[in-house]
Write a protein that holds these residues in place. Structure first.
Motif, PDB file in Angstrom:
ATOM      1  N   ALA A 190       0.843  -1.190   0.000  1.00 62.16           N
ATOM      2  CA  ALA A 190       0.000   0.000   0.000  1.00 62.16           C
ATOM      3  C   ALA A 190       0.881   1.242   0.000  1.00 62.16           C
ATOM      4  O   ALA A 190       1.902   1.281   0.697  1.00 62.16           O
ATOM      5  CB  ALA A 190      -0.908   0.010   1.226  1.00 62.16           C
TER       6      ALA A 190
ATOM      7  N   GLU B 239       1.925   4.784   1.279  1.00 55.08           N
ATOM      8  CA  GLU B 239       1.666   5.678   2.403  1.00 55.08           C
ATOM      9  C   GLU B 239       1.309   7.072   1.892  1.00 55.08           C
ATOM     10  O   GLU B 239       0.641   7.844   2.598  1.00 55.08           O
ATOM     11  CB  GLU B 239       2.893   5.717   3.317  1.00 55.08           C
ATOM     12  CG  GLU B 239       2.645   6.337   4.683  1.00 55.08           C
ATOM     13  CD  GLU B 239       2.814   7.847   4.694  1.00 55.08           C
ATOM     14  OE1 GLU B 239       2.214   8.502   5.579  1.00 55.08           O
ATOM     15  OE2 GLU B 239       3.546   8.377   3.825  1.00 55.08           O
TER      16      GLU B 239
ATOM     17  N   ASN C 178      -1.909   9.186   2.788  1.00 55.25           N
ATOM     18  CA  ASN C 178      -2.535   8.787   4.053  1.00 55.25           C
ATOM     19  C   ASN C 178      -2.684   9.984   4.981  1.00 55.25           C
ATOM     20  O   ASN C 178      -1.745  10.759   5.181  1.00 55.25           O
ATOM     21  CB  ASN C 178      -1.684   7.725   4.748  1.00 55.25           C
ATOM     22  CG  ASN C 178      -2.188   7.431   6.138  1.00 55.25           C
ATOM     23  OD1 ASN C 178      -3.376   7.161   6.332  1.00 55.25           O
ATOM     24  ND2 ASN C 178      -1.300   7.507   7.124  1.00 55.25           N
TER      25      ASN C 178
ATOM     26  N   CYS D 117      -1.849   1.382   9.313  1.00 55.83           N
ATOM     27  CA  CYS D 117      -1.261   0.041   9.214  1.00 55.83           C
ATOM     28  C   CYS D 117      -2.271  -1.040   9.567  1.00 55.83           C
ATOM     29  O   CYS D 117      -2.261  -2.127   8.975  1.00 55.83           O
ATOM     30  CB  CYS D 117      -0.020  -0.057  10.099  1.00 55.83           C
ATOM     31  SG  CYS D 117       1.410   0.823   9.425  1.00 55.83           S
TER      32      CYS D 117
ATOM     33  N   VAL E 103      -4.221  -1.420   6.439  1.00 54.14           N
ATOM     34  CA  VAL E 103      -3.413  -2.056   5.397  1.00 54.14           C
ATOM     35  C   VAL E 103      -3.376  -3.569   5.607  1.00 54.14           C
ATOM     36  O   VAL E 103      -3.577  -4.347   4.659  1.00 54.14           O
ATOM     37  CB  VAL E 103      -1.987  -1.456   5.400  1.00 54.14           C
ATOM     38  CG1 VAL E 103      -1.033  -2.306   4.568  1.00 54.14           C
ATOM     39  CG2 VAL E 103      -2.020  -0.017   4.874  1.00 54.14           C
TER      40      VAL E 103
ATOM     41  N   TYR F 292      -2.887  -6.443   2.312  1.00 58.21           N
ATOM     42  CA  TYR F 292      -1.569  -6.073   1.806  1.00 58.21           C
ATOM     43  C   TYR F 292      -0.468  -6.789   2.587  1.00 58.21           C
ATOM     44  O   TYR F 292      -0.652  -7.175   3.742  1.00 58.21           O
ATOM     45  CB  TYR F 292      -1.350  -4.569   1.933  1.00 58.21           C
ATOM     46  CG  TYR F 292      -2.084  -3.706   0.934  1.00 58.21           C
ATOM     47  CD1 TYR F 292      -1.592  -3.534  -0.354  1.00 58.21           C
ATOM     48  CD2 TYR F 292      -3.250  -3.038   1.282  1.00 58.21           C
ATOM     49  CE1 TYR F 292      -2.250  -2.719  -1.260  1.00 58.21           C
ATOM     50  CE2 TYR F 292      -3.918  -2.219   0.384  1.00 58.21           C
ATOM     51  CZ  TYR F 292      -3.407  -2.062  -0.887  1.00 58.21           C
ATOM     52  OH  TYR F 292      -4.062  -1.253  -1.783  1.00 58.21           O
TER      53      TYR F 292
ATOM     54  N   VAL G 203       4.010  -1.833   3.147  1.00 58.51           N
ATOM     55  CA  VAL G 203       3.797  -0.422   2.835  1.00 58.51           C
ATOM     56  C   VAL G 203       5.004   0.088   2.058  1.00 58.51           C
ATOM     57  O   VAL G 203       6.152  -0.265   2.371  1.00 58.51           O
ATOM     58  CB  VAL G 203       3.629   0.402   4.130  1.00 58.51           C
ATOM     59  CG1 VAL G 203       3.563   1.898   3.834  1.00 58.51           C
ATOM     60  CG2 VAL G 203       2.380  -0.050   4.887  1.00 58.51           C
TER      61      VAL G 203
ATOM     62  N   LEU H  69       5.219  -0.912  11.808  1.00 60.29           N
ATOM     63  CA  LEU H  69       5.190  -1.880  10.705  1.00 60.29           C
ATOM     64  C   LEU H  69       5.416  -3.296  11.228  1.00 60.29           C
ATOM     65  O   LEU H  69       4.696  -4.236  10.863  1.00 60.29           O
ATOM     66  CB  LEU H  69       6.251  -1.524   9.661  1.00 60.29           C
ATOM     67  CG  LEU H  69       6.001  -0.268   8.829  1.00 60.29           C
ATOM     68  CD1 LEU H  69       7.225   0.058   7.981  1.00 60.29           C
ATOM     69  CD2 LEU H  69       4.784  -0.440   7.918  1.00 60.29           C
TER      70      LEU H  69
ATOM     71  N   THR I  67       2.907  -2.188  -5.927  1.00 64.54           N
ATOM     72  CA  THR I  67       2.280  -1.162  -5.099  1.00 64.54           C
ATOM     73  C   THR I  67       1.117  -0.559  -5.867  1.00 64.54           C
ATOM     74  O   THR I  67       1.286  -0.116  -7.004  1.00 64.54           O
ATOM     75  CB  THR I  67       3.280  -0.061  -4.709  1.00 64.54           C
ATOM     76  OG1 THR I  67       4.321  -0.628  -3.921  1.00 64.54           O
ATOM     77  CG2 THR I  67       2.602   1.042  -3.911  1.00 64.54           C
TER      78      THR I  67
END
Length: 273
Positions: A7, A9, A12, A20, A23, A28, A31, A49, A230
């Motif tokens: 995904a 960022e 966002n 997150c 996501v 996903y 990121v 993350l 992505t």
């Protein structure tokens, strides 16, 4: 082969923890984002993350300096900052469209050295305003360096060439053969992002992009190599909006998740319930 989805960022506006969570829930694998130079801020991002079991693709886009020595120094600084985070790979918007071949090749060589030192792959994005901004411009760089690998964001080339590239088959084929990462944004002859890839009026351009991505996926399947994608539909001003109110015509998040599901179904990958 393995295909992993990331995904962006970019765009966002939620707290990073909430982002997150969304996501991961959407399905996903990670990121794609730039990282701050401040160590504490960077570590806080990496901790979130990790807490959500999300991988990182490092993103470099800070190509502004016209003086090459200054440009190269900042390029190395940002790349080393991303390397320290141990990403899956680094995607670079390398160089400038107005740098000459030797100047841009200096930057490619610097990235290659850092990649060899760290063991982290570094790919170079086909992005407007950067070194690989057009298909016919990218071709000589790829021909000169058989180890040069790219992030294929063909939406930029559709806009630059004001076409779906039917008259550039050799240039596109060479780029496809060097692709390790895809930005699955759909562009068109008059811009780098359609307003909504779900709309029937964009069927021709969506199918053109799907054909290019199919060829990349098939190449990686034949070679039994990994591919990352992505879903990089962007926010305003990439996202078309209503005049005066600046309200986006569609949700960036919804479109990106739609693209992920579309490609997972197309390539027979698991989709979370």
């Amino acid at each position: 082969m393995k295909i992993e989805f990331f995904a962006p960022e970019w765009g966002n506006t939620l707290p990073f923890e909430t982002f997150c969570q969304n996501v991961r829930a959407a399905g996903y694998d990670g990121v794609e984002m730039a990282l701050p130079l401040d160590d504490e801020e960077k570590q806080a991002i990496l901790d979130v993350l990790e807490a959500h079991d999300l991988k990182l693709i490092g993103q470099y886009w800070q190509s502004f300096e016209k003086d090459l020595d200054t440009h190269a120094g900042n390029y190395e600084m940002y790349l080393r900052n991303l390397i320290e985070a141990g990403p899956v790979l680094i995607n670079c918007q390398t160089g400038k469209d107005y740098f000459n071949k030797a100047q841009n090749q200096r930057l490619f060589a610097l990235a290659a050295r850092l990649s060899a030192e760290s063991g982290i792959p570094i790919v170079h994005e086909t992005h407007r305003g950067k070194c690989l901004f057009a298909a016919h411009v990218a071709m000589p760089y790829l021909q000169a360096d058989p180890n040069l690998r790219i992030a294929f964001d063909v939406s930029h080339w559709c806009s630059v060439h004001e076409s779906l590239l039917a008259d550039l088959p050799d240039e596109v084929a060479l780029a496809i053969s060097r692709t390790d990462h895809i930005h699955s944004r759909v562009g068109h002859p008059e811009g780098p992002q359609v307003n909504d890839p779900r709309a029937p009026e964009w069927k021709e351009v969506v199918n053109a992009h799907l054909d290019w991505w199919d060829r990349i996926v098939e190449m990686h399947r034949q070679n039994d190599t990994s591919l990352t994608i992505t879903t990089e539909f962007g926010p305003l001003p990439y996202m078309p909006s209503m005049p005066y109110t600046k309200m986006p015509l569609v949700s960036q998040w919804d479109v990106n998740v739609y693209m992920m599901i579309l490609l997972k179904e197309r390539y027979h990958l698991d989709i979370p319930l």
